[in-house]
Structure formats: C-alpha cells, structure tokens
Design a protein around this motif. Structure first.
Motif, short mmCIF file in Angstrom:
data_model
loop_
_atom_site.label_atom_id
_atom_site.label_comp_id
_atom_site.label_asym_id
_atom_site.label_seq_id
_atom_site.Cartn_x
_atom_site.Cartn_y
_atom_site.Cartn_z
N GLU A 58 68.99 35.09 26.21
CA GLU A 58 67.93 35.97 26.14
C GLU A 58 67.21 36.35 26.94
OE1 GLU A 58 67.17 37.81 23.12
OE2 GLU A 58 68.52 36.68 21.70
N LEU A 59 66.72 37.58 27.72
CA LEU A 59 66.07 38.02 28.48
C LEU A 59 65.15 39.25 28.41
CD1 LEU A 59 65.42 37.15 31.70
CD2 LEU A 59 67.03 39.01 32.27
N GLU A 60 64.14 39.34 28.67
CA GLU A 60 63.32 40.53 28.56
C GLU A 60 61.84 40.28 29.48
OE1 GLU A 60 61.97 44.19 25.85
OE2 GLU A 60 62.97 42.56 24.73
N GLY A 61 61.26 41.02 30.16
CA GLY A 61 59.96 40.86 30.77
C GLY A 61 60.17 40.28 32.11
N PHE A 62 61.50 40.30 32.87
CA PHE A 62 61.27 39.79 34.11
C PHE A 62 61.88 40.71 35.06
CE2 PHE A 62 61.29 36.09 31.41
CZ PHE A 62 60.43 35.21 32.21
N LYS A 63 61.47 40.81 36.27
CA LYS A 63 62.16 41.45 37.56
C LYS A 63 63.33 40.50 38.37
CE LYS A 63 59.77 45.23 37.52
NZ LYS A 63 60.21 46.69 37.42
N PHE A 64 64.12 41.09 38.56
CA PHE A 64 65.33 40.41 39.56
C PHE A 64 65.43 41.27 40.82
CE2 PHE A 64 69.90 39.65 40.76
CZ PHE A 64 69.83 38.07 40.81
N ASN A 65 65.40 40.32 41.76
CA ASN A 65 65.73 41.01 43.19
C ASN A 65 65.98 40.09 44.26
OD1 ASN A 65 65.27 44.23 43.02
ND2 ASN A 65 63.20 43.27 42.25
N PRO A 66 66.76 40.44 45.24
CA PRO A 66 67.52 41.64 45.50
C PRO A 66 68.46 41.96 44.69
CG PRO A 66 68.27 40.00 47.08
CD PRO A 66 67.30 39.24 46.22
N LYS A 67 68.78 43.33 44.62
CA LYS A 67 70.15 43.90 43.99
C LYS A 67 71.21 43.73 45.06
CE LYS A 67 67.67 45.17 40.62
NZ LYS A 67 67.50 44.44 39.17
N PRO A 68 72.30 43.56 44.64
CA PRO A 68 73.48 43.80 45.42
C PRO A 68 73.68 45.00 46.09
CG PRO A 68 74.30 42.97 43.08
CD PRO A 68 72.89 43.51 43.08
N ILE A 69 74.29 44.84 47.54
CA ILE A 69 74.46 46.01 48.34
C ILE A 69 75.56 47.09 47.57
CG2 ILE A 69 75.34 46.98 50.44
CD1 ILE A 69 73.72 44.93 51.78
#
Length: 284
Positions: free
Chosen positions: A162-173
């Motif tokens: 379960e995931l909500e309310g988070f940021k994830f970076n960096p994104k792949p190129i």
C-alpha cells in the motif's frame, strides 16, 4: 542481430577492461547475473539446463548487480547495461525501484531491467522471503515500481503493498521507464512476459527447442492483444563457441539479441569477445 556479453569478473580492473573492450568492439549490451547467496547444497532444480544444476559453483563471486553496473556506467558511454536476471521478489521493492531509477540516471538512460521470480527456494528461505507467493509479489512489485517511476503523486493499493502520500525521485531517464525483460521458460513465465514485460530472456541449449518456445510466446502475445511484440533475447549454451550459421539460425527463429559468454576471467573474456567479433559479428 544485437550481441551482448556477460560481466563475470571479480575485480574492478577486470570489470573495467571487459566493459571498455566490449564497447570498442561494438557489443550492444553488458549483462550481469546475480544471486545474493549461493547454497553449498540444494534440492531445488535449476530449470535452465538438462542437468538440473547451476552451471556456476557455490564459490562463484557475484557482484551486487546495481553497484557493478553503476561502476561500469561511469567507464562507458554507449553500451547498454542490464541485469540478467534480477530476482525481484528477493528484495524490498521500494529499494529496488530507487536503485533502478538511480542507475538509469547515472548511465544516461542505458539500463535494461532483466527480472525473474526466482527458482532457488533455499536462497529465499535464507534471506527470509516467502517462496510460495513470489509470482504474486513480483506482479505487485512491478505495478508499484511503474507507479513510482511514472507518477508525480504515486498511489498503489495491492494485496501485499500500500502506498499513498509520498514522493519518489529521481524518475528514470527512459520513458515511461527502463525496458523490463522477463526471464523464464515455463508457461506462466511466458504469460508474465507477454502481460507485464517489454522483452523476454531465455537460455538456449538447443536452437530448435528455443524456436518452439518463441512460437508459443508469440501465440500468447496474440491472445493478450499486445500492441508491440516482445524483444527476444537468448543466451546460447550449445556446448561450444558460437558459429555464424548458428547465429543466423537464431535470427531465423526470431531472436533479436544474443548474449554470449566469452570467459570468466577478464583476459579470457576479452580474448573471447575479440574472437566472437572477428568470426561472427563482423560476418553478419
């Protein structure tokens, strides 16, 4: 036909020499196999060889694939870098998603994510991961990873995650994400590749048998109504050096890429790559 080879060397200088020479010779990709642990004794059957036993002895040194490929990425500029294959359900999916995104950035978008669900039950038990539900977790892990890689506000609700309310970076190129290449010869493995992958990776001890698997894979693709056919990668294990007629036969059965083992030690690997280039790659 694209040609790749393996990174099997133990030292940094060995990895560096093989990677640089492979790029100079025009190899399209470098692939690294992996296990976290290698059991001394095991009853699980290795599914990619008639003997049922792994071709590598338990003392074989295997680098962490993401670290080794990041090191090689800094030494090269063009050659693609791939896991061949990464046992996805052995690890935390958030950490894996971060490693993939970081490696794709560090390599300027050259990473290919070869994955499998694993076959070595003893390894799963040793690291404390469930073996029985590994296929379901793999499906959910990939769903989560795609969400992390592509969404500014990732949300995922599965049976195991379960995931909500988070940021994830960096994104792949690479967009939407690095190619996902599924390994495995069983019917469920082929269906996973057709439903979830961008490519399929197989071991070929026999060209005719490999051709039959590819035919079946194309049937599954049509049933799944895929918009784009899977890219086919094969690793030949024919009991000797690859010859031009065999490479042409692999192309005829539908292989897009061959990953050829050329030696364990760096010197042997480089000599083998040079011979493969001169005797096969330059003649096709």
């Amino acid at each position: 036909m694209k040609f790749g080879t393996f990174l099997m060397q133990t030292s940094g200088s060995g990895l560096a020499g093989v990677a640089r020479r492979a790029e100079e010779l025009g190899f399209e990709s470098l692939w690294i196999p992996e296990h976290i642990l290698m059991p001394v004794h095991y009853t699980s059957r290795y599914p990619y060889g008639a003997s049922g036993r792994m071709p590598a002895p338990p003392e074989t040194p295997l680098h962490d694939p993401m670290l080794a490929l990041a090191y090689v990425a800094a030494l090269t500029t063009k050659i693609r870098l791939a896991t061949g294959v990464f046992v996805l359900p052995l690890r935390n999916p958030y950490a894996t998603a971060k490693a993939v995104a970081s490696l794709d950035n560090l390599s300027s978008g050259r990473f290919m994510f070869g994955v499998g669900i694993g076959w070595l039950e003893e390894e799963f038990r040793a690291v404390g991961m469930d073996f029985a539900d590994r296929a379901r977790r793999t499906r959910e892990y990939l769903g989560l990873m795609r969400e992390l890689w592509t969404s500014d506000n990732p949300v995922f609700h599965g049976k195991t995650l379960e995931l909500e309310g988070f940021k994830f970076n960096p994104k792949p190129i690479q967009k939407p994400h690095p190619p996902i290449i599924f390994g495995g010869h069983t019917e469920p493995a082929l269906k996973r590749a057709a439903r979830l992958g961008d490519g399929w990776y197989g071991i070929a001890e026999d060209i005719g048998q490999a051709g039959k698997i590819i035919v079946r894979l194309r049937e599954i693709e049509r049933a799944e109504k895929r918009a784009k056919p899977l890219e086919i990668t094969l690793s030949p294990r024919l009991g000797g050096e690859l010859k031009p007629p065999e490479a042409m036969r692999f192309a005829e059965i539908g292989a897009d890429r061959l990953i050829v083992a050329t030696g364990m030690a760096a010197r042997d690997a480089i000599t083998g790559m040079e011979r493969l280039h001169d005797q096969v790659m330059s003649k096709l």
